[in-house]
Design an enzyme around this catalytic site. Structure first.
Site, PDB file in Angstrom:
ATOM      1  N   GLU A  40      61.100  -0.467  38.261  1.00  0.00           N
ATOM      2  CA  GLU A  40      61.844   0.570  37.546  1.00  0.00           C
ATOM      3  C   GLU A  40      62.906   1.202  38.448  1.00  0.00           C
ATOM      4  OE1 GLU A  40      60.793   4.718  35.151  1.00  0.00           O
ATOM      5  OE2 GLU A  40      59.306   3.856  36.487  1.00  0.00           O
ATOM      6  N   LYS A 111      63.273   3.781  27.614  1.00  0.00           N
ATOM      7  CA  LYS A 111      61.999   4.482  27.819  1.00  0.00           C
ATOM      8  C   LYS A 111      61.840   5.618  26.808  1.00  0.00           C
ATOM      9  CE  LYS A 111      59.390   6.616  31.607  1.00  0.00           C
ATOM     10  NZ  LYS A 111      59.481   6.939  33.040  1.00  0.00           N
ATOM     11  N   CYS A 146      56.627   2.776  32.972  1.00  0.00           N
ATOM     12  CA  CYS A 146      55.900   3.783  33.739  1.00  0.00           C
ATOM     13  C   CYS A 146      55.055   4.727  32.878  1.00  0.00           C
ATOM     14  CB  CYS A 146      56.890   4.541  34.612  1.00  0.00           C
ATOM     15  SG  CYS A 146      56.123   5.581  35.853  1.00  0.00           S
TER      16      CYS A 146
END
Length: 166
Positions: A40, A111, A146
């Protein structure tokens, strides 16, 4: 399937240009892999919050362009981890990018759950709002990033859309 997982941590003062060059050299050593996976925000630096605006780039920017070349040279899928993407309206996203072996963009994921605790992510980044799955030779592939790991409904949505790999 042969997977190459690359760790790209480097010197804190390394520029995105220098990091892309170093990662390109690392990727060239992954010949024979079917899928290369990067972490990431490796190009911008996850904790470089003060630099997000200046390091943000559109999906045709230098990081994705370099990744497209790497994928085509290897003839492999390259998951670029994620980039700080700037869209046409100036919003910033943490966007995961999967490149196909011919260098085309096969899949993107913005995200959905930006992180707020001890982070400026929620202040700086716009949450994504969609889930997609792309077919690959190994089955349907989806992406999360994440903090998204903590939200089972997101994963259920990917499975419902045909993801066998995330």
């Amino acid at each position: 399937m042969r997977i190459a997982l690359l760790q790209v941590a480097g010197p804190p003062a390394e520029t995105p240009e220098d990091r892309r060059a170093r990662v390109g050299r690392m990727i060239s050593k992954a010949r024979g892999a079917d899928l290369v996976v990067l972490p990431e925000l490796w190009a911008a630096g996850y904790f470089a919050f003060d630099s997000y605006a200046e390091r943000a780039e559109p999906l045709d920017g230098p990081t994705v362009a370099a990744g497209r070349e790497w994928a085509a040279e290897l003839g492999a899928y390259v998951h670029l981890g994620s980039v700080v993407e700037r869209d046409g309206r100036g919003r910033l996203f943490n966007t995961a990018v999967l490149l196909a072996p011919d260098g085309t963009i096969a899949h993107t994921y913005r995200k959905v759950h930006v992180f707020g605790h001890a982070s400026r992510e929620a202040e700086l980044l716009t949450p994504g709002d969609r889930l997609d799955v792309v077919p690959t030779p190994w089955g349907g592939l989806g992406a999360t990033t994440c903090y998204d790991l903590r939200f089972p409904e997101l994963w259920r949505g990917l499975v419902d859309r045909g993801a066998g790999i995330v």
